[in-house]
Write a protein that holds these residues in place. Structure first.
Motif, PDB file in Angstrom:
ATOM      1  N   VAL A 213       0.873  -1.178   0.000  1.00 13.08           N
ATOM      2  CA  VAL A 213       0.000   0.000   0.000  1.00 13.08           C
ATOM      3  C   VAL A 213       0.906   1.222   0.000  1.00 13.08           C
ATOM      4  O   VAL A 213       1.820   1.314   0.826  1.00 13.08           O
ATOM      5  CB  VAL A 213      -0.912   0.017   1.243  1.00 13.08           C
TER       6      VAL A 213
ATOM      7  N   PHE B  12      -9.608   0.288   3.537  1.00 16.52           N
ATOM      8  CA  PHE B  12     -10.027   1.112   4.668  1.00 16.52           C
ATOM      9  C   PHE B  12      -9.200   2.396   4.706  1.00 16.52           C
ATOM     10  O   PHE B  12      -8.056   2.430   4.260  1.00 16.52           O
ATOM     11  CB  PHE B  12      -9.783   0.357   5.996  1.00 16.52           C
TER      12      PHE B  12
ATOM     13  N   TYR C  42      -8.091   4.925   7.857  1.00 17.12           N
ATOM     14  CA  TYR C  42      -8.089   5.171   9.292  1.00 17.12           C
ATOM     15  C   TYR C  42      -7.504   6.557   9.537  1.00 17.12           C
ATOM     16  O   TYR C  42      -6.595   7.009   8.849  1.00 17.12           O
ATOM     17  CB  TYR C  42      -7.232   4.128  10.031  1.00 17.12           C
TER      18      TYR C  42
ATOM     19  N   GLN D 190      -5.688   9.021  12.445  1.00 15.19           N
ATOM     20  CA  GLN D 190      -4.959   9.018  13.711  1.00 15.19           C
ATOM     21  C   GLN D 190      -4.705  10.466  14.134  1.00 15.19           C
ATOM     22  O   GLN D 190      -3.759  11.100  13.699  1.00 15.19           O
ATOM     23  CB  GLN D 190      -3.637   8.254  13.600  1.00 15.19           C
TER      24      GLN D 190
ATOM     25  N   MET E 218      -3.236  12.235  11.082  1.00 20.32           N
ATOM     26  CA  MET E 218      -2.561  11.398  10.100  1.00 20.32           C
ATOM     27  C   MET E 218      -3.602  10.420   9.575  1.00 20.32           C
ATOM     28  O   MET E 218      -4.400   9.884  10.357  1.00 20.32           O
ATOM     29  CB  MET E 218      -1.411  10.650  10.762  1.00 20.32           C
TER      30      MET E 218
ATOM     31  N   PHE F  86      -4.296   6.952   7.351  1.00 21.32           N
ATOM     32  CA  PHE F  86      -3.687   5.727   6.835  1.00 21.32           C
ATOM     33  C   PHE F  86      -4.677   4.983   5.952  1.00 21.32           C
ATOM     34  O   PHE F  86      -5.827   4.756   6.339  1.00 21.32           O
ATOM     35  CB  PHE F  86      -3.276   4.798   7.988  1.00 21.32           C
TER      36      PHE F  86
ATOM     37  N   MET G  59      -6.918  -5.292   3.104  1.00 23.68           N
ATOM     38  CA  MET G  59      -7.116  -6.614   3.702  1.00 23.68           C
ATOM     39  C   MET G  59      -7.531  -7.572   2.594  1.00 23.68           C
ATOM     40  O   MET G  59      -8.486  -7.298   1.861  1.00 23.68           O
ATOM     41  CB  MET G  59      -8.205  -6.570   4.782  1.00 23.68           C
TER      42      MET G  59
ATOM     43  N   LEU H 296      -4.338  -6.476   8.402  1.00 25.89           N
ATOM     44  CA  LEU H 296      -4.344  -5.221   7.659  1.00 25.89           C
ATOM     45  C   LEU H 296      -2.916  -4.851   7.263  1.00 25.89           C
ATOM     46  O   LEU H 296      -2.004  -4.952   8.081  1.00 25.89           O
ATOM     47  CB  LEU H 296      -4.915  -4.095   8.510  1.00 25.89           C
TER      48      LEU H 296
ATOM     49  N   PHE I 144      -0.898  -1.570   6.072  1.00 28.44           N
ATOM     50  CA  PHE I 144      -1.068  -0.126   6.077  1.00 28.44           C
ATOM     51  C   PHE I 144      -0.090   0.558   5.137  1.00 28.44           C
ATOM     52  O   PHE I 144       1.036   0.094   4.928  1.00 28.44           O
ATOM     53  CB  PHE I 144      -0.840   0.429   7.492  1.00 28.44           C
ATOM     54  N   GLY I 145      -0.516   1.708   4.606  1.00 27.99           N
ATOM     55  CA  GLY I 145       0.395   2.602   3.929  1.00 27.99           C
ATOM     56  C   GLY I 145       1.191   3.414   4.938  1.00 27.99           C
ATOM     57  O   GLY I 145       1.021   3.267   6.155  1.00 27.99           O
ATOM     58  N   GLN I 146       2.041   4.282   4.415  1.00 29.97           N
ATOM     59  CA  GLN I 146       2.951   5.034   5.278  1.00 29.97           C
ATOM     60  C   GLN I 146       2.268   6.194   5.990  1.00 29.97           C
ATOM     61  O   GLN I 146       2.829   6.765   6.921  1.00 29.97           O
ATOM     62  CB  GLN I 146       4.117   5.596   4.454  1.00 29.97           C
TER      63      GLN I 146
ATOM     64  N   TYR J 148      -0.848  -4.567  16.934  1.00 24.50           N
ATOM     65  CA  TYR J 148      -0.057  -3.845  15.951  1.00 24.50           C
ATOM     66  C   TYR J 148       0.903  -2.951  16.714  1.00 24.50           C
ATOM     67  O   TYR J 148       0.672  -2.617  17.874  1.00 24.50           O
ATOM     68  CB  TYR J 148      -0.945  -2.966  15.059  1.00 24.50           C
TER      69      TYR J 148
ATOM     70  N   LYS K 207       4.933   3.832   9.899  1.00 23.16           N
ATOM     71  CA  LYS K 207       3.715   3.105   9.537  1.00 23.16           C
ATOM     72  C   LYS K 207       3.331   2.120  10.633  1.00 23.16           C
ATOM     73  O   LYS K 207       4.139   1.751  11.489  1.00 23.16           O
ATOM     74  CB  LYS K 207       3.879   2.407   8.203  1.00 23.16           C
TER      75      LYS K 207
END
Lengths: 116, 113
Positions: A4, A35, A37, A39, A89, A91, A95, A104, A106-108, B35, B42
């Motif tokens: 991702v 998805f 998300y 943060q 942030m 993300f 999945m 999951l 995640f991207g950066q 996680y 990330k």
């Protein structure tokens, strides 16, 4: 392996305006879930919106909507009428539909600053 | 709205010590996860847990790590012999069904000194 990519490390937008965050992914799967998300500075991860790959219709949640382009493997997030509380942030996450575990990837992340 | 609860919110530990991070998932959820996020980076998958056993773990999740669901409510992550590079934010999450996405806890910031 799935990857991702979020190519925008940082973005800013004026309050009340619209901003689009980019996300691309790489997979050979035909069925999967995507998805976004959020943060905020509190560090908690909050689900913003989800998309099922076999659904053509783009998901929408109030001011948040996605542009899901399956052929291009692109999943961008549009935030309309940006609010100061949207500063966070963001993300993008992938999945596999065939996953028994729901892992999951995640991207950066993209840091979004909403300016008054 | 139901929450995933994590304790403590911040833990400082000496290198080489053992720590236990605690989580209370949402009661009707069946899938549980840990996680971690090294500051500003990330979010990385550590482990998933279903039906009282590990269903998948990452290469990060080596013998130093273990998870347990000791009773019907708690879900713990144990890190043995902590290293400086274990300093990170650790997130617990739970899900009723994978496709709905997770509810994350507010995280435990682990600092190894």
């Amino acid at each position: 392996a799935q990857t991702v990519t979020q190519s925008q490390p940082e973005m800013s937008v004026q309050e009340a305006e619209t901003v689009t965050l980019s996300c691309t992914y790489d997979t050979s799967e035909s069925n999967y879930y995507l998805f976004w998300y959020k943060q905020p500075p509190s560090r908690q991860m909050i689900l913003v919106i989800r998309q099922e790959a076999y659904k053509q219709q783009n998901a929408t949640e109030n001011r948040f909507s996605v542009n899901f382009q399956k052929a291009a493997k692109s999943f961008s997030l549009k935030i309309s009428d940006s609010q100061l509380g949207d500063t966070a942030m963001y993300f993008c996450a992938f999945m596999k539909g065939s996953s028994n575990t729901g892992k999951l990837i995640f991207g950066q992340g993209t840091t979004l600053q909403v300016k008054p | 709205e139901p929450e995933v609860t994590q304790t403590p919110s911040h833990q400082v530990t000496q290198m080489g010590q053992e720590v236990i991070l605690r989580c209370v998932p949402i009661s009707n959820h069946l899938y549980f996860y840990w996680y971690r996020q090294i500051l500003g980076q990330k979010v990385e998958f550590l482990v998933s847990f279903y039906n009282n056993e590990i269903s998948e773990k990452s290469e990060i999740f080596d013998d130093q790590f273990s998870v347990e669901r000791p009773d019907g409510s708690n879900f713990t992550l144990k890190i043995r012999s902590t290293k400086l590079e274990d300093s990170a934010m650790y997130f617990c999450a739970s899900s009723e069904h994978r496709k709905y996405g997770y509810t994350f806890g507010s995280g435990t910031r682990l600092t190894v000194v």
